[in-house]
Design a protein around this motif. Structure first.
Motif, mmCIF file in Angstrom:
data_model
loop_
_atom_site.group_PDB
_atom_site.id
_atom_site.type_symbol
_atom_site.label_atom_id
_atom_site.label_comp_id
_atom_site.label_asym_id
_atom_site.label_seq_id
_atom_site.Cartn_x
_atom_site.Cartn_y
_atom_site.Cartn_z
ATOM 1 N N ILE A 4 3.426 -6.092 6.857
ATOM 2 C CA ILE A 4 4.713 -6.767 7.079
ATOM 3 C C ILE A 4 5.814 -5.782 7.481
ATOM 4 C CG2 ILE A 4 6.516 -8.180 6.016
ATOM 5 C CD1 ILE A 4 4.346 -9.315 4.174
ATOM 6 N N ALA A 5 6.166 -4.864 6.582
ATOM 7 C CA ALA A 5 7.304 -3.980 6.838
ATOM 8 C C ALA A 5 7.273 -2.794 5.880
ATOM 9 C CB ALA A 5 8.609 -4.752 6.655
ATOM 10 N N ILE A 6 8.190 -1.849 6.103
ATOM 11 C CA ILE A 6 8.366 -0.736 5.177
ATOM 12 C C ILE A 6 9.127 -1.259 3.976
ATOM 13 C CG2 ILE A 6 9.405 1.532 4.798
ATOM 14 C CD1 ILE A 6 9.227 1.976 7.834
ATOM 15 N N GLN A 7 8.547 -1.135 2.800
ATOM 16 C CA GLN A 7 9.207 -1.576 1.576
ATOM 17 C C GLN A 7 10.142 -0.485 1.058
ATOM 18 O OE1 GLN A 7 6.636 -2.295 -1.896
ATOM 19 N NE2 GLN A 7 7.394 -4.392 -1.843
ATOM 20 N N THR A 8 9.635 0.736 0.944
ATOM 21 C CA THR A 8 10.448 1.881 0.521
ATOM 22 C C THR A 8 9.932 3.149 1.182
ATOM 23 O OG1 THR A 8 9.067 2.018 -1.469
ATOM 24 C CG2 THR A 8 11.271 1.161 -1.764
ATOM 25 N N ASN A 12 9.965 15.487 -4.594
ATOM 26 C CA ASN A 12 9.714 16.932 -4.626
ATOM 27 C C ASN A 12 9.790 17.480 -3.206
ATOM 28 O OD1 ASN A 12 9.438 16.879 -7.412
ATOM 29 N ND2 ASN A 12 7.244 16.503 -7.291
ATOM 30 N N GLN A 13 8.660 17.865 -2.639
ATOM 31 C CA GLN A 13 8.667 18.406 -1.282
ATOM 32 C C GLN A 13 7.989 17.472 -0.295
ATOM 33 O OE1 GLN A 13 6.975 22.306 -1.524
ATOM 34 N NE2 GLN A 13 8.409 22.944 -3.100
ATOM 35 N N GLY A 14 7.464 16.347 -0.763
ATOM 36 C CA GLY A 14 6.760 15.413 0.102
ATOM 37 C C GLY A 14 7.524 14.113 0.286
ATOM 38 N N TRP A 15 6.845 13.131 0.864
ATOM 39 C CA TRP A 15 7.421 11.809 1.103
ATOM 40 C C TRP A 15 6.440 10.742 0.631
ATOM 41 C CZ3 TRP A 15 12.191 10.593 3.099
ATOM 42 C CH2 TRP A 15 12.943 11.666 3.586
ATOM 43 N N VAL A 16 6.975 9.613 0.165
ATOM 44 C CA VAL A 16 6.171 8.468 -0.260
ATOM 45 C C VAL A 16 6.704 7.230 0.435
ATOM 46 C CG1 VAL A 16 5.490 6.996 -2.190
ATOM 47 C CG2 VAL A 16 5.636 9.463 -2.512
ATOM 48 N N ALA A 17 5.798 6.460 1.024
ATOM 49 C CA ALA A 17 6.176 5.193 1.657
ATOM 50 C C ALA A 17 5.345 4.079 1.044
ATOM 51 C CB ALA A 17 5.935 5.249 3.161
ATOM 52 N N ALA A 55 13.166 15.228 8.887
ATOM 53 C CA ALA A 55 14.513 15.799 8.901
ATOM 54 C C ALA A 55 15.562 14.724 8.650
ATOM 55 C CB ALA A 55 14.776 16.493 10.234
ATOM 56 N N ALA A 56 15.414 13.577 9.291
ATOM 57 C CA ALA A 56 16.398 12.493 9.154
ATOM 58 C C ALA A 56 16.070 11.565 7.989
ATOM 59 C CB ALA A 56 16.464 11.688 10.450
ATOM 60 N N GLY A 57 14.834 11.587 7.509
ATOM 61 C CA GLY A 57 14.436 10.708 6.417
ATOM 62 C C GLY A 57 14.251 9.262 6.849
ATOM 63 N N ARG A 58 13.768 9.071 8.078
ATOM 64 C CA ARG A 58 13.549 7.724 8.606
ATOM 65 C C ARG A 58 12.090 7.524 8.983
ATOM 66 N NH1 ARG A 58 16.982 8.111 13.181
ATOM 67 N NH2 ARG A 58 18.439 9.553 12.250
ATOM 68 N N GLY A 59 11.618 6.324 8.755
ATOM 69 C CA GLY A 59 10.253 5.995 9.112
ATOM 70 C C GLY A 59 10.202 4.786 10.024
ATOM 71 N N ILE A 113 0.870 -1.163 0.000
ATOM 72 C CA ILE A 113 0.000 0.000 0.000
ATOM 73 C C ILE A 113 0.912 1.220 0.000
ATOM 74 C CG2 ILE A 113 -0.264 0.045 2.510
ATOM 75 C CD1 ILE A 113 -3.130 1.145 1.966
ATOM 76 N N GLN A 114 0.559 2.210 -0.801
ATOM 77 C CA GLN A 114 1.380 3.417 -0.906
ATOM 78 C C GLN A 114 0.712 4.560 -0.158
ATOM 79 O OE1 GLN A 114 3.507 4.252 -4.572
ATOM 80 N NE2 GLN A 114 2.623 6.304 -4.587
ATOM 81 N N ILE A 115 1.502 5.233 0.680
ATOM 82 C CA ILE A 115 1.044 6.378 1.448
ATOM 83 C C ILE A 115 1.922 7.569 1.062
ATOM 84 C CG2 ILE A 115 0.587 7.290 3.763
ATOM 85 C CD1 ILE A 115 -0.947 4.700 3.170
#
Length: 152
Positions: free
Chosen positions: A130-134, A139-144, A116-120, A81-83
């Motif tokens: 299950i887990a974080i895939q990516t 641009n200015q946002g984030w995709v997980a 700021a650190a780019g960690r989820g 699932i993409q957020i």
């Protein structure tokens, strides 16, 4: 004379083919119309699937895509699932979101994003999570993308 006409004819044909190909490749309108008329769509494995919901948090919004299990033949046992987190004015330094993608009113997972650190950090609350895939800054946002397992 016949030979000169043949050479001129073949040269003209090759020049026309080059012009037609250059026009087709360079013209977004005709290429988009051709692609849409065939019914071809971008695979949800690349696009993230259709958007099924959005949560407005005043300074940013959370965009939820549908769970993707699509396969070439039937559905796969594992998917994602993409957020997305998109700024309206600015993203906070830390985002904490609870996501309910099944629509049952219960939180399926919690996600903490340190912009700021780019960690989820993922906290599963559903056995299919299950887990974080990516996790990617775009641009200015984030995709997980959160890896999912099909639970029967």
């Amino acid at each position: 004379m016949k030979r000169a006409l043949k050479i001129a004819g073949y040269t003209w044909a090759v020049a026309c083919i080059v012009v037609v190909l250059a026009t087709f490749v360079g013209n977004n309108y005709f290429s988009a119309k051709l692609a849409s008329s065939t019914g071809i769509t971008i695979s949800p494995w690349f696009s993230g699937g259709e958007i099924v919901g959005s949560i407005d948090h005043a300074t940013y919004k959370t965009v939820i895509h549908r769970p993707v299990f699509d396969g070439l033949i039937g559905e796969r046992k594992e998917g994602f699932i993409q957020i997305e987190w998109q700024p309206v004015t600015a993203l906070p330094l830390v985002i904490e979101d609870g996501i309910d993608f099944t629509g049952d009113g219960k939180e399926d997972f919690a996600f903490r994003l340190d912009t700021a650190a780019g960690r989820g950090t993922l906290t599963p609350r559903n056995p299919s999570v299950i887990a974080i895939q990516t996790l990617v800054k775009v641009n200015q946002g984030w995709v997980a993308r959160i890896q999912l397992r099909k639970v029967s």
